[in-house]
Design a protein around this motif. Sequence first.
Motif, PDB file in Angstrom:
ATOM      1  N   UNK A 140     -55.244  70.697  33.250  1.00 12.22           N
ATOM      2  CA  UNK A 140     -55.794  69.348  33.066  1.00 12.22           C
ATOM      3  C   UNK A 140     -54.728  68.268  33.102  1.00 12.22           C
ATOM      4  N   UNK A 141     -53.513  68.599  32.681  1.00 14.13           N
ATOM      5  CA  UNK A 141     -52.455  67.594  32.684  1.00 14.13           C
ATOM      6  C   UNK A 141     -51.487  67.865  33.825  1.00 14.13           C
ATOM      7  N   UNK A 142     -50.759  66.847  34.186  1.00 13.62           N
ATOM      8  CA  UNK A 142     -49.851  66.863  35.345  1.00 13.62           C
ATOM      9  C   UNK A 142     -50.689  67.053  36.605  1.00 13.62           C
ATOM     10  N   UNK A 143     -51.568  66.075  36.829  1.00 10.01           N
ATOM     11  CA  UNK A 143     -52.527  66.153  37.927  1.00 10.01           C
ATOM     12  C   UNK A 143     -51.858  66.226  39.286  1.00 10.01           C
ATOM     13  N   UNK A 144     -50.737  65.496  39.469  1.00 12.17           N
ATOM     14  CA  UNK A 144     -50.081  65.533  40.771  1.00 12.17           C
ATOM     15  C   UNK A 144     -49.413  66.882  40.976  1.00 12.17           C
ATOM     16  N   UNK A 145     -49.195  67.200  42.224  1.00 12.01           N
ATOM     17  CA  UNK A 145     -48.536  68.455  42.532  1.00 12.01           C
ATOM     18  C   UNK A 145     -47.075  68.432  42.117  1.00 12.01           C
ATOM     19  N   UNK A 146     -46.484  69.585  42.083  1.00 10.82           N
ATOM     20  CA  UNK A 146     -45.093  69.703  41.656  1.00 10.82           C
ATOM     21  C   UNK A 146     -44.158  68.950  42.598  1.00 10.82           C
ATOM     22  N   UNK A 147     -44.332  69.115  43.885  1.00  8.70           N
ATOM     23  CA  UNK A 147     -43.426  68.452  44.830  1.00  8.70           C
ATOM     24  C   UNK A 147     -43.608  66.937  44.830  1.00  8.70           C
TER      25      UNK A 147
END
Length: 81
Positions: A44-51
């Motif tokens: 649910x958190x850190x919606x954007x991708x890792x890159x």
Amino acid sequence: MIDSSEIGLNTLFRFAKALLKDWLYDILCYAVGWCVLRVLTAGRHAEEGLSEGIRDPDSSESLPNIMGLVILLVGGYLLFK
């Protein structure tokens, strides 16, 4: 006139800044914090991708960076205790 030792020290400090802040904090801490937050919050958190988060220049004050820094500091303390 600029002394050659000033140029050498300036280069050394820029390299140290790049190593500590740009690589260690912006990339390593963000990646660790992002993975931990994704697991703890079930995605649910850190919606954007890792890159995308690593490339974002405004992510230096974000929760994944701080979470990753805390995890690495506590892990390092426990490892070398």
